[in-house]
Design an enzyme around this catalytic site. Structure first.
Site, PDB file in Angstrom:
ATOM      1  N   TRP B 333      46.600  42.687  48.622  1.00 30.50           N
ATOM      2  CA  TRP B 333      47.105  43.671  47.796  1.00 30.50           C
ATOM      3  C   TRP B 333      48.554  43.940  48.028  1.00 30.50           C
ATOM      4  O   TRP B 333      49.417  44.213  47.165  1.00 30.50           O
ATOM      5  CB  TRP B 333      46.171  44.754  47.610  1.00 30.50           C
ATOM      6  N   HIS B 334      48.818  44.226  49.400  1.00 30.71           N
ATOM      7  CA  HIS B 334      50.168  44.597  49.659  1.00 30.71           C
ATOM      8  C   HIS B 334      51.240  43.562  49.394  1.00 30.71           C
ATOM      9  O   HIS B 334      52.600  43.714  49.083  1.00 30.71           O
ATOM     10  CB  HIS B 334      50.354  44.934  51.108  1.00 30.71           C
ATOM     11  N   GLY B 335      50.794  42.404  49.305  1.00 32.45           N
ATOM     12  CA  GLY B 335      51.801  41.244  49.044  1.00 32.45           C
ATOM     13  C   GLY B 335      51.366  39.835  49.800  1.00 32.45           C
ATOM     14  O   GLY B 335      50.665  39.848  50.684  1.00 32.45           O
TER      15      GLY B 335
END
Lengths: 78, 404
Positions: B333-335
């Site tokens: 989700w962060h990347g």
């Protein structure tokens, strides 16, 4: 079936603690119920009392003590 | 028209608080001016996106909101009559689709086209909409209220970076005005949070960031001499850990403060995380609205599904897998970068390891001491592990090793 006795038995199964003398002890704060144990408890309650366990809508404020669990289960049984 | 990024400088608070005065007066007299609340929310969202560099993001936010509105509305209608798992998973996937595409573009895949879908706050809005769909699936939400849905999705104080609220909780607050005594308490709390937040973000985080930049520079000079590791990475980790906490906790305090003025008790995000005795406690105190979201909607559902269908018998195996799934999803989700994913993996491993240690300790109660010193040691150990994981998370290692 006696809801209170059943709930106490399930909590003892899951946490290893007999809560009959501490019906208002906060089970989350004391670390007795973590997320894993909570799910196990909900599954056991689901089977025992033939209710639909509220996994993601579980409001921890309504499920944090043995007394409240008894009340919540009773409410779910209708 | 000025361009105002949320909580970016002290002027922002002046404008925002002035705009909220009529709403606060209404709440004090037990009235919630819903139309005015929506107007202020929309106006301040507009001011984020009203210049050339941000206009594209504004359009993306509008498209995104319509997309999530249609999904929410459609799924509530469907759910009234049916409850097929396949439909639930499809709708969830469609709700995640925008951020998934934006993350792909962030990783350099289809860059130009997909980056158009992104906007400030997309990661956080995704939790609002996906959480809502799961609550519909579970029957906690039975009706679709278009206005409440939009008030929830576009609630301005927490739009850019949370805290992540839940629809049912938000709707309870937003439907009424708090009692006067409660509202006075909320305002008192809002004032405290505002000043603590100003201290955190504009003073402590400011200096921590200067230190963080300085140490990065020193480490890079070692990198330019061809070194694989540098002692300077140690202060990089700790200064980043301080910067991250005070910046994010400061921001969160602002968001809570403004929420409270608007009579909405958004959930708190931080509770002395660096004093945690173990990594599990850390996640109960760090970025709490995110970790609780993952706990309720990823970890617990995963465990529930596996135990119910008895796909895996051993409970410890199930919880270990669930920890990894939970933290890896958080990493993704962060990347889509190696360091976010490694960060997730480290925390999954630490959570599983912590559980194994607690089981071991329980079995050998008599020989393993437990006292103030061991607790103190546990706090110190947890803190250092967290700092190490933040060294990975901050992405500096990527620059240090691969972009010299």
């Amino acid at each position: 079936m006696d809801v209170k006795a059943g709930v106490l038995e399930i909590i003892e199964d899951v946490t290893g603690e007999d809560m009959s003398n501490q019906m208002d002890e906060d089970l989350f704060e004391s670390g007795l119920l973590d997320s894993m144990a909570t799910v196990e408890m909900l599954l056991a309650l689901e089977q025992r009392f033939n209710i639909q366990a509220p996994v993601s809508e579980l409001s921890r404020d309504d499920w944090n003590t043995t007394n409240k669990i008894v009340a919540s289960v009773t409410a779910l049984m209708g | 028209m000025p361009n105002l990024q949320p909580y970016a400088d002290p002027n922002y608070f002046v404008y925002l608080l002035l705009a909220l005065v009529p709403l606060a007066i209404g709440l004090y007299f037990g009235k919630r001016f819903v139309a005015y609340e929506i107007l202020v929310s929309l106006a301040f969202i507009f001011l984020i996106f009203d210049d050339k560099t941000h206009a594209g993001q504004g359009v993306a936010l509008i498209v995104y909101s319509i997309w999530q509105f249609l999904l929410g509305w459609g799924y509530v209608r469907y759910r009234k009559e049916h409850n097929q798992s396949s439909v639930f998973y499809t709708v969830t996937a469609l709700s995640i689709l925008p951020i998934f595409l934006v993350r792909l573009s962030g990783a350099g895949i289809f860059h130009a086209q997909l980056s158009l879908l992104g906007f400030l706050g997309i990661s956080y809005l995704t939790f609002r909409s996906v959480g809502m769909i799961i609550e519909v699936r579970d029957g906690a939400i039975k009706d679709f209220h278009p206005v409440m849905f939009l008030r929830f999705m576009l609630f301005m104080p927490t739009l850019s970076s949370g805290p992540i609220d839940r629809y049912t909780r938000f709707a309870k607050d937003a439907a009424v005005a708090p009692a006067r005594e409660e509202y006075i308490d909320l305002l008192g709390d809002a004032t405290k949070k505002l000043f603590l937040g100003l201290f955190y973000k504009f003073i402590v985080a400011h200096y921590a960031e200067i230190a963080y930049n300085y140490f990065q520079g020193m480490a890079m000079s070692d990198a330019h001499h061809g070194m694989i590791l540098s002692w300077w990475l140690i202060p990089v980790a700790y200064s980043y850990g301080m910067y991250l906490f005070f910046d994010f906790a400061g921001y969160s305090l602002f968001a809570l403060s403004i929420s409270y003025v608007m009579g909405i008790r958004s959930p708190i995000n931080f509770n002395k995380p660096y004093a945690s005795k173990n990594i599990k406690e850390f996640w109960n105190r760090w970025h709490m609205s995110l970790s609780f979201w993952f706990r309720d909607f990823v970890f617990m559902r995963f465990v529930f599904l596996f135990l119910k269908h008895k796909w895996i018998k051993n409970r410890n195996t199930v919880s270990t897998i669930a920890y990894f799934v939970n933290m890896l999803v958080m990493g993704f989700w962060h990347g889509l970068t190696w360091y976010y994913i490694l960060y997730g993996f480290m925390h999954g491993a630490a959570l599983a390891g912590n559980d194994a240690w607690i089981r071991f300790k329980r079995k050998h109660k008599k020989v393993i001491p437990h006292n103030k010193f061991t607790e103190g040691f546990a706090v110190v150990l947890t803190f250092h592990f967290v700092m190490l994981s933040f060294l990975v998370f901050c992405g500096f290692l990527d620059t240090f090793w691969f972009h010299r």
